[in-house]
Enzyme design. Structure first.
Site, PDB file in Angstrom:
ATOM      1  N   HIS A  11      50.868  42.282  60.648  1.00  0.00           N
ATOM      2  CA  HIS A  11      52.044  41.514  60.220  1.00  0.00           C
ATOM      3  C   HIS A  11      53.324  42.315  60.462  1.00  0.00           C
ATOM      4  CE1 HIS A  11      50.210  38.220  57.466  1.00  0.00           C
ATOM      5  NE2 HIS A  11      49.464  38.448  58.518  1.00  0.00           N
ATOM      6  N   LYS A  46      50.960  48.572  47.006  1.00  0.00           N
ATOM      7  CA  LYS A  46      50.913  50.026  47.193  1.00  0.00           C
ATOM      8  C   LYS A  46      49.658  50.709  46.635  1.00  0.00           C
ATOM      9  CE  LYS A  46      54.376  50.610  49.589  1.00  0.00           C
ATOM     10  NZ  LYS A  46      53.635  49.972  50.670  1.00  0.00           N
ATOM     11  N   PRO A  81      51.023  45.248  41.457  1.00  0.00           N
ATOM     12  CA  PRO A  81      50.640  44.968  42.848  1.00  0.00           C
ATOM     13  C   PRO A  81      51.757  44.410  43.734  1.00  0.00           C
ATOM     14  CG  PRO A  81      49.629  43.384  41.336  1.00  0.00           C
ATOM     15  CD  PRO A  81      50.300  44.412  40.498  1.00  0.00           C
TER      16      PRO A  81
HETATM   17  P1  RFL Z   1      38.906  51.742  42.062  1.00  0.00           P
HETATM   18  O1  RFL Z   1      38.925  50.771  43.212  1.00  0.00           O
HETATM   19  O2  RFL Z   1      39.172  51.202  40.717  1.00  0.00           O
HETATM   20  O3  RFL Z   1      37.494  52.477  42.098  1.00  0.00           O
HETATM   21  C1  RFL Z   1      37.054  53.308  41.052  1.00  0.00           C
HETATM   22  C2  RFL Z   1      35.551  53.297  41.030  1.00  0.00           C
HETATM   23  O4  RFL Z   1      35.096  54.198  40.016  1.00  0.00           O
HETATM   24  C3  RFL Z   1      34.049  53.575  39.296  1.00  0.00           C
HETATM   25  N1  RFL Z   1      33.961  54.192  37.941  1.00  0.00           N
HETATM   26  C4  RFL Z   1      33.046  55.109  37.607  1.00  0.00           C
HETATM   27  N2  RFL Z   1      32.045  55.679  38.275  1.00  0.00           N
HETATM   28  C5  RFL Z   1      31.274  56.585  37.617  1.00  0.00           C
HETATM   29  N3  RFL Z   1      31.474  56.926  36.323  1.00  0.00           N
HETATM   30  C6  RFL Z   1      32.458  56.390  35.603  1.00  0.00           C
HETATM   31  N4  RFL Z   1      32.660  56.732  34.326  1.00  0.00           N
HETATM   32  C7  RFL Z   1      33.309  55.435  36.237  1.00  0.00           C
HETATM   33  N5  RFL Z   1      34.373  54.699  35.843  1.00  0.00           N
HETATM   34  C8  RFL Z   1      34.758  53.971  36.887  1.00  0.00           C
HETATM   35  C9  RFL Z   1      34.425  52.109  39.285  1.00  0.00           C
HETATM   36  O5  RFL Z   1      33.286  51.278  39.032  1.00  0.00           O
HETATM   37  C10 RFL Z   1      34.997  51.930  40.666  1.00  0.00           C
HETATM   38  O6  RFL Z   1      34.024  51.548  41.610  1.00  0.00           O
HETATM   39  O7  RFL Z   1      39.943  52.927  42.306  1.00  0.00           O
HETATM   40  P2  RFL Z   1      40.455  53.628  43.661  1.00  0.00           P
HETATM   41  O8  RFL Z   1      39.300  53.978  44.539  1.00  0.00           O
HETATM   42  O9  RFL Z   1      41.412  54.654  43.239  1.00  0.00           O
HETATM   43  O10 RFL Z   1      41.223  52.464  44.443  1.00  0.00           O
HETATM   44  C11 RFL Z   1      42.417  51.923  43.953  1.00  0.00           C
HETATM   45  C12 RFL Z   1      42.564  50.453  44.390  1.00  0.00           C
HETATM   46  O11 RFL Z   1      41.373  49.768  44.047  1.00  0.00           O
HETATM   47  C13 RFL Z   1      43.765  49.774  43.728  1.00  0.00           C
HETATM   48  O12 RFL Z   1      44.870  50.637  43.696  1.00  0.00           O
HETATM   49  C14 RFL Z   1      44.202  48.495  44.487  1.00  0.00           C
HETATM   50  O13 RFL Z   1      43.221  47.508  44.381  1.00  0.00           O
HETATM   51  C15 RFL Z   1      45.518  47.966  43.942  1.00  0.00           C
HETATM   52  N6  RFL Z   1      45.928  46.706  44.578  1.00  0.00           N
HETATM   53  C16 RFL Z   1      46.541  46.701  45.824  1.00  0.00           C
HETATM   54  N7  RFL Z   1      46.723  47.858  46.502  1.00  0.00           N
HETATM   55  C17 RFL Z   1      47.274  47.845  47.761  1.00  0.00           C
HETATM   56  O14 RFL Z   1      47.443  48.920  48.349  1.00  0.00           O
HETATM   57  N8  RFL Z   1      47.632  46.674  48.400  1.00  0.00           N
HETATM   58  C18 RFL Z   1      47.477  45.466  47.789  1.00  0.00           C
HETATM   59  O15 RFL Z   1      47.747  44.441  48.417  1.00  0.00           O
HETATM   60  C19 RFL Z   1      46.940  45.453  46.441  1.00  0.00           C
HETATM   61  N9  RFL Z   1      46.748  44.281  45.794  1.00  0.00           N
HETATM   62  C20 RFL Z   1      45.724  45.498  43.899  1.00  0.00           C
HETATM   63  C21 RFL Z   1      46.166  44.290  44.538  1.00  0.00           C
HETATM   64  C22 RFL Z   1      45.116  45.437  42.656  1.00  0.00           C
HETATM   65  C23 RFL Z   1      44.949  44.233  42.019  1.00  0.00           C
HETATM   66  N10 RFL Z   1      44.317  44.228  40.754  1.00  0.00           N
HETATM   67  C24 RFL Z   1      43.143  43.516  40.480  1.00  0.00           C
HETATM   68  C25 RFL Z   1      44.748  45.197  39.782  1.00  0.00           C
HETATM   69  C26 RFL Z   1      45.995  43.066  43.911  1.00  0.00           C
HETATM   70  C27 RFL Z   1      45.423  43.033  42.629  1.00  0.00           C
HETATM   71  C28 RFL Z   1      45.319  41.697  41.959  1.00  0.00           C
HETATM   72  C1  PHB Z   2      46.698  40.397  48.345  1.00  0.00           C
HETATM   73  O1  PHB Z   2      45.793  40.458  47.501  1.00  0.00           O
HETATM   74  O2  PHB Z   2      46.542  39.825  49.439  1.00  0.00           O
HETATM   75  C2  PHB Z   2      48.014  41.018  48.050  1.00  0.00           C
HETATM   76  C3  PHB Z   2      48.239  41.549  46.794  1.00  0.00           C
HETATM   77  C4  PHB Z   2      49.468  42.123  46.527  1.00  0.00           C
HETATM   78  C5  PHB Z   2      50.448  42.169  47.497  1.00  0.00           C
HETATM   79  C6  PHB Z   2      50.205  41.653  48.751  1.00  0.00           C
HETATM   80  C7  PHB Z   2      48.980  41.082  49.030  1.00  0.00           C
HETATM   81  O3  PHB Z   2      51.663  42.708  47.229  1.00  0.00           O
END
Ligand code: RFL
Ligand code: PHB
Length: 391
Positions: A73, A298, A294
């Site tokens: 994009h 980032k 979100p």
């Molecule tokens: P995670 O993905 O939470 O993974 C952590 C893992 O650790 C496990 N765990 C354990 N394992 C062993 N012992 C324990 N005691 C444990 N406790 C936990 C968990 O089960 C899990 O598997 O962290 P990590 O790897 O640091 O990754 C971070 C990302 O997942 C997170 O920052 C993103 O999803 C945030 N986010 C977005 N980030 C972007 O860069 N671009 C996006 O477009 C974006 N959109 C989003 C998002 C997060 C969202 N939510 C649900 C908060 C959109 C949403 C809606």
């Molecule tokens: C997505 O889940 O596609 C998503 C989430 C947060 C953003 C952009 C895209 O800022």
């Protein structure tokens, strides 16, 4: 007792990417994950990857599918109270772009790679406990199938997300935390319908924020700002589509194709940073150390840049017998983290409806958007942050 150079806690994107980069450098790492593999793969989260993150996937040897299937994009739309502004990422950043590719797919690619290289991941590792990381011989214990196991390691990487055990294992007095909890959440819907626009639309509206995103040309991801008291069960698919359309400009609203949701969830919004990121031989990485709302896309990308700094530091430690990298990990990572926190907070503040906002603060939102409309430099600043600051 089994021994590994690095014990990684958590198999989210941070843990898996770190494992892959370390393996490539000949460093032996085990991953302990509390959930099952299927559970981890079923979590629908991020969708937008910075170029730097895609670069790290290539470096780790798992870039083939994102290259093939990721959607590049070159811009996105900011809608604000009926006005639309395109942020031309490519033009404003000298050709940089982002890639739309689901976190689920990143995770799937990294897990498949781990299988291929024969690296050890223990899923459903319960009651993980981190021991003696303030000394030279840390250990990690966990229960699997009712049996307690202990492993020895040189370093522990706490990649276990916001609710993990790693940050919780640090004594309170050793940790400083900074937090803002926003008084709303995002209700997200995933549906197998074509996206309403070929680029993402971030919409600030009287009724609240809305975001039109996608996973592919046939799968859409939409979000609307919701109350923290809202429950999924109170939102029928129809109610969601109706509310989404109300918040979009007429052309986008018209173009929304509706269909049954295949996933629906509510996420609270939070800004959070823990400092420092190193405690002896344990490091905090990704969501274990910081959370961003979100809005700026980032979170996953920050996890990836942390992994970049830490993998480099560990490679330097083993390759050159130098502690300089691990000594500097916290400072280097935090410098980038705080900038991403600022960007995510400012975009969230611009585009959301806060019930507590004073008339003055509403005018500040209007003025911020008007400034963006009138200033290429202001747009360039948004674009530079959105594509990702260098690391
Ligand atoms: P995670 O993905 O939470 O993974 C952590 C893992 O650790 C496990 N765990 C354990 N394992 C062993 N012992 C324990 N005691 C444990 N406790 C936990 C968990 O089960 C899990 O598997 O962290 P990590 O790897 O640091 O990754 C971070 C990302 O997942 C997170 O920052 C993103 O999803 C945030 N986010 C977005 N980030 C972007 O860069 N671009 C996006 O477009 C974006 N959109 C989003 C998002 C997060 C969202 N939510 C649900 C908060 C959109 C949403 C809606
Ligand atoms: C997505 O889940 O596609 C998503 C989430 C947060 C953003 C952009 C895209 O800022």
């Amino acid at each position: 007792m089994k021994r590994y150079q690095v014990a990684i806690i958590g198999s989210g994107p941070a843990g898996l990417l770190l494992g892959a980069l370390l393996h490539k450098a000949g460093i032996d790492a085990i991953i302990l994950e509390r959930q099952s593999r299927d559970y981890v793969l079923a979590r629908i989260r991020a969708g937008v990857l910075e170029q730097g993150t895609v670069g790290l996937l290539h470096e780790a040897g798992v870039g083939a599918r994102v290259e093939r299937e990721g959607l590049v994009h070159g811009g996105f739309a900011l809608n604000f109270n009926g006005h639309s502004l395109r942020i031309d990422l490519a033009d404003l950043t000298g050709g940089k772009t982002v890639t739309v590719y689901g976190q689920t797919e990143v995770t799937r690619d990294l897990m498949a790679h781990r299988d291929q290289i024969g690296a050890t991941t223990v899923y459903e590792a319960k009651d993980v406990s981190l021991e003696d990381f303030d000394g030279d011989a840390p250990r990690v214990s966990y229960t699997k199938d009712g049996q307690r196991h202990q492993i020895a390691c040189d370093f522990i990487a706490g990649c276990d997300g916001f609710h993990g055990i790693s940050r919780a294992s640090v004594p309170d007095q050793a940790l400083s935390t900074f937090e803002r909890v926003y008084p709303f959440g995002w209700l997200g819907v995933l549906a197998d319908v074509p996206p309403c626009s070929h680029e993402l639309i971030y919409a600030g509206h009287e009724r609240g924020f809305a975001l039109c995103s996608m996973r592919s040309l046939t799968r859409s991801r939409y979000y609307i700002q919701c109350s923290l008291e809202d429950r999924i069960d109170n939102w029928s698919d129809q109610a969601f589509w109706d509310e989404l359309r109300r918040r979009l400009d007429p052309a986008a609203a018209e173009a929304v194709v509706t269909g049954p949701s295949i996933e629906k969830s509510i996420a609270p919004l939070r800004s959070f940073v823990a400092e420092p990121l190193r405690f002896g031989r344990m490091f905090l990485v990704g969501d274990a150390a910081h959370i961003v709302p979100p809005t700026g896309a980032k979170g996953l990308n920050l996890a990836a840049s942390d992994v970049h700094y830490l993998s480099q530091a560990l490679i330097e430690f083993y390759g050159e017998h130098s502690s300089a990298g691990i000594d500097d990990y916290s400072r280097r990572a935090l410098a980038r983290i705080w900038k991403a926190e600022r960007f995510s907070w400012s975009l969230t503040t611009l585009l959301h409806r806060f019930d507590t906002m004073t008339p003055f603060e509403r005018r500040m939102q209007d003025a911020e958007f008007a400034y963006l409309q009138s200033s290429r430099s202001a747009c360039a600043s948004v674009a530079e942050n959105y594509v990702g600051l260098p690391f």
